[in-house]
Write an enzyme that holds these catalytic residues in place. Structure first.
Site, mmCIF file in Angstrom:
data_model
loop_
_atom_site.group_PDB
_atom_site.id
_atom_site.type_symbol
_atom_site.label_atom_id
_atom_site.label_comp_id
_atom_site.label_asym_id
_atom_site.label_seq_id
_atom_site.Cartn_x
_atom_site.Cartn_y
_atom_site.Cartn_z
ATOM 1 N N ASN A 181 55.559 111.409 28.720
ATOM 2 C CA ASN A 181 56.174 110.313 27.948
ATOM 3 C C ASN A 181 56.211 109.047 28.799
ATOM 4 O OD1 ASN A 181 57.097 112.498 26.142
ATOM 5 N ND2 ASN A 181 58.590 112.865 27.766
ATOM 6 N N HIS A 192 49.660 114.515 38.049
ATOM 7 C CA HIS A 192 49.067 114.673 36.718
ATOM 8 C C HIS A 192 49.785 113.769 35.710
ATOM 9 C CE1 HIS A 192 47.031 117.286 33.624
ATOM 10 N NE2 HIS A 192 48.033 116.836 32.885
ATOM 11 N N GLU A 193 51.110 113.840 35.674
ATOM 12 C CA GLU A 193 51.864 113.064 34.678
ATOM 13 C C GLU A 193 51.755 111.562 34.940
ATOM 14 O OE1 GLU A 193 52.437 114.819 32.212
ATOM 15 O OE2 GLU A 193 52.204 116.674 33.346
#
Length: 900
Positions: A277, A309-310
């Site tokens: 998000n 990764h995020e």
């Protein structure tokens, strides 16, 4: 004013003629009654006149719908299609004309008791008090379960979010909070700044009582980590790592992170690993929280990669988003790939590149079955969309990007990526947009071409030796090459035959299974690389045809293709080619890199599966492993041989099973004896230590068992206070879990500990225990979610299914509780897919095959009969049966004549 009708033209996809521009969203959860209410105003652009406005809504009770006008609001009627998770708004007396309109919807619902939508979570404090929170997980199609919206990634809009809460809670969302307003009855309302233009699946809001720590990045972004209050002491590693990585990406992509802040929140109930998000990334506690005393090296590596990764997604996925879920890999393959690029540069001591190969091997395992799918695949309904979140989108996506980067050179690749991100910021893309950005980088008339030419990258690339083979063709067509890797499933096997100085090449699809017809028409453009016994400098050749010939400057003893396994293909060496490589490994294996050795082990065993190489040749290659010390070849050796005895554990084949186990034990005994029960060494040495000692103890190797038992006794006597070295802790717990008393003690510690890393190690150890009745009890508690949180259940069930004493439990549990599991985890989710494949992939008998097939075919379509994971499971069992039928006699004979 809600009634169902089938007369309306509901379709799976929303029409493109109405687009949202801005959402004003108010959300008010009630954590006492576990419900929420809300209201949303959506500013729309109507592009062609229409009587109906279609948008997504799922399990929401909509109390009223209005069109807001200049003079007075206009009440709208609402028709709902549950099947399409949509509503249609209309009014007899109203046509939505071209131009701007504002609609308002008021709604309410229960907080979900799954792990998606706007869902409830709980955690237990040290004093045993249970506290509630509410959190969101919208990807891929669950924003519609929290508020009515245009819930497809192509409908980007700006969001202004307000959250109501009690004073004992806080709220967090994508953007910084502007202000808090006091309302009647002691309620507070947090107002958040308006977001950038983004897709609905990235919206997030959390109401909780978390604490946070914060730090500013060099680029001025406020970074914070949020956790339940008692775990805030474990947040520091993640905070520092996030600062380092966000600064790295900011520089690497040459595009400033566009939001003022980035929060990382550890959520106690969380189904996937983490979620990107925008501005509020969410994680499993075990994926974010780190304690230097208790967490192992692999925990540290794992947490660093998840954060990498995020944060990569803040650019790949959030700033530039795929147009539709068929190209999900543009998000996930990239983020998986960038984990390795970024961590390798920012944390070189973690040796992350040692683990990239394994991603490609995992992907090939799925991609070698006829149930595979192209990286880019049409998907329509939510269950199909969820099934895209698999090893093909993530791991294969990363591997073909790595191959392309090796092919174009890292500099050219990076320039193309920056061009892609800059050209498509705040927009949506398809596959071809990426290929276009990576083509003709030096001819580009973009802003960045000046820099490219200035630093000499373009001016001398034609003559540069490293790229010699590629740039001979000025019209290097990245799209033509990459379409062969993304628009068709599977991968090629390259057969190589050396005759003097000529190397004959042939490509065909690598496919396990009985139907060779499926591989006939496939053709790839393969960026081949090779080294030879006389030259270690990498040679390159683009194989475009089914057959081709290469010429060597002189005759060689051996040739090794796919250097370091940077390409996504496997190689078969015909007429003596394998024998020459095996001889080299036995004489001096260090001539080849660790990755090259691991790839030879992997390739030869894959070739056994399709009958290109006899099993005894693969086994004689494995003999060199007694001298091996590097992590990739060692774990790959285990990776090929352990599954063979795992198949035997599920059948009556005790004699052969024990022979194979002692062969492996002998192969690695020297390396096992060299392991110290400590935390010293490099990251890869430490991860390998845990792996080897665990193997030795599970195999009941005397010296290992004795040390583990002594350490467990001491640890137990200290009531768990004594510090065990983090990297051997799992081994010690596993030994302890073998007795009833030890198992109960560990369970008690599992319930008390506040350290997610310790929890996951104890959970694994409990699941390896031979005490089947204990495991049955534990799995059943997992559905209740009191001792073991329900999101921990899938990995526990898979772990138990590998347990020779308890594997029947896992399959029985899966069948008995199928409906409940699907309700909780969602059809098509990776949790369900992993269980289906994981629980069944060690069966190798026709009885089991029939049992698995008949269970899944008895389900209704909406309950999983058509899942891709079911096809995979069936194909895996069929492959196991074929393998055993063909190779057991050979294996028996070979082991009898080769006792090390």
């Amino acid at each position: 004013n809600t009634y169902n009708t089938s007369s309306l033209p509901f379709k799976m996809r929303l029409p493109d003629s109405v687009r949202p521009l801005h959402y004003d969203l108010l959300i008010h959860p009630n954590l006492t009654f576990l419900t929420f209410t809300g209201s949303v105003q959506i500013q729309l652009e109507v592009r062609q006149e229409t009587k109906h406005i279609f948008l997504n809504s799922k399990n929401l009770h909509i109390s009223r719908a209005l069109r807001l006008g200049s003079r007075h609001p206009h009440l709208l009627q609402l028709q709902e299609s549950e099947h399409f998770e949509q509503i249609a708004l209309s009014s007899e007396s109203l046509t939505f004309t071209r131009g701007l309109h504002v609609i308002q919807l008021d709604f309410s619902a229960n907080l979900s008791d799954t792990f998606h939508g706007f869902y409830k979570g709980t955690y237990t404090t040290r004093n045993g008090e249970v506290r509630a929170l509410a959190s969101t997980q919208f990807e891929p199609t669950h924003a519609r379960a929290a508020f009515p919206c245009f819930d497809e990634p192509g409908f980007k809009a700006n969001f202004s979010i307000r959250v109501r809460r009690e004073s004992r809670h806080i709220s967090i969302s994508n953007m910084p909070k502007l202000k808090t307003v006091e309302l009647a009855g002691g309620l507070l309302e947090d107002h958040y700044d308006v977001t950038v233009k983004m897709s609905t699946y990235l919206v997030a809001f959390i109401v909780c009582d978390f604490l946070s720590i914060s730090k500013r990045s060099q680029h001025g972004v406020e970074i914070s980590v949020y956790t339940v209050p008692e775990k805030i002491s474990q947040a520091e590693y993640a905070l520092n790592t996030a600062v380092t990585l966000l600064d790295f990406y900011d520089d690497y992509f040459d595009i400033p992170y566009p939001l003022p802040k980035q929060d990382l929140a550890a959520i106690p109930d969380f189904q996937s690993g983490a979620m990107e998000n925008w501005g509020l990334t969410t994680y499993r506690e075990s994926g974010l929280l780190f304690d230097p005393e208790r967490s192992s090296t692999s925990d540290k590596l794992g947490i660093t990669k998840v954060i990498a990764h995020e944060l990569a997604h803040q650019w790949f996925g959030n700033l530039v988003t795929m147009q539709w879920w068929n190209d999900l890999w543009l998000n996930e393959g990239f983020a998986k790939f960038m984990e390795f690029v970024s961590v390798n540069i920012t944390y070189p001591e973690l040796q992350v590149n040692d683990y990239f190969l394994e991603k490609c091997f995992t992907a090939m395992g799925v991609d070698s079955l006829s149930s595979s799918h192209p990286i880019s695949t049409p998907v329509e309904n939510p269950a199909q969309i969820r099934e895209m979140f698999d090893d093909v989108s993530y791991q294969k996506g990363a591997c073909v990007l790595n191959m392309l980067r090796d092919f174009l050179t890292p500099e050219a690749f990076k320039m193309g990526i920056i061009r892609y991100l800059k050209n498509h910021s705040y927009q949506n893309t398809v596959n071809a947009d990426l290929w276009y950005s990576l083509t003709n980088i030096c001819q580009s008339d973009d802003l960045d071409s000046g820099r490219l030419k200035a630093d000499g990258f373009c001016s001398d690339s034609k003559s540069s030796a490293s790229a010699s083979k590629w740039y001979m063709d000025d019209d290097l067509n990245v799209k033509a090459i990459m379409d062969t890797w993304t628009l068709q499933e599977g991968f090629p096997i390259i057969s190589v035959e050396v005759k003097g100085r000529e190397v004959y090449l042939k490509q065909e699809r690598y496919l396990k299974g009985a139907d060779p017809a499926k591989n006939s028409s496939f053709l790839w453009q393969v960026p081949l690389t090779y080294i030879t016994s006389s030259s270690s400098s990498v040679q390159r050749f683009l194989l475009k045809n089914r057959k081709d010939v290469l010429y060597l400057p002189a005759e060689v003893e051996w040739i090794k293709f796919n250097v370091d396994m940077r390409g996504y293909y496997i190689v078969h060496y015909e007429t003596g080619g394998w024998d020459a490589l095996i001889r080299q490994l036995q004489q001096n294996h260090t001539v080849l890199s660790g990755n090259d050795r691991a790839s030879l082990i992997h390739n030869i065993f894959q070739l056994v599966s399709i009958g290109k190489v006899p099993l005894d040749k693969a086994l004689s290659l494995s003999l060199y492993l007694r001298y091996e010390t590097e992590i990739m070849p060692v774990t790959q050796g285990f990776g090929e041989l352990v599954p063979l005895y795992k198949l035997m554990e599920k059948r009556d084949m005790a004699t052969l099973e024990h022979q194979l186990k002692s062969y492996l034990m002998n192969l690695f005994q020297r390396l096992i004896n060299a392991q110290r029960w400590s935390d010293e060494g490099s990251v890869s040495e430490r991860i390998l230590r845990n792996y080897l000692l665990l193997f030795a103890c599970v195999r009941r190797y005397g010296p290992c068992v004795q040390t583990a038992q002594e350490l467990f006794q001491k640890w137990k006597e200290s009531d768990g206070k004594m510090r065990l070295p983090a990297d051997v802790r799992l081994v010690v717990y596993t030994e302890g879990a073998r007795t009833e008393e030890g198992w109960d003690f560990l369970l008690e510690k599992y319930r008390q500990t506040l350290y997610p890393s310790e929890k996951s190690q104890i959970k694994a150890a409990l699941s390896y225990s031979p005490l089947a009745d204990k495991l049955k009890w534990l799995i059943e508690r997992g559905l209740e979610g009191d001792i073991l949180k329900t999101h921990e259940l899938p990995s526990l069930v898979i772990s138990v299914s590998k347990n020779p004493q308890a594997y029947k439990l896992a399959w029985d549990f899966l069948r008995t509780n199928w409906q409940k599991l699907v309700q909780k985890f969602d059809l098509g989710s990776s949790s369900i897919s992993r269980m289906v494949v994981g629980v069944t992939n060690q069966y190798s008998t026709r009885e089991k095959l029939v049992e698995v097939q008949s269970f899944f075919s008895s389900l209704e379509q909406g309950m999983g009969a058509g899942l891709r994971s079911v096809q995979q499971a069936v194909e895996n069992i069929e492959e196991n049966i074929r393998w055993m039928d063909k190779n057991v006699p050979l294996l028996t004979h070979w082991l009898n004549s080769h006792s090390i």
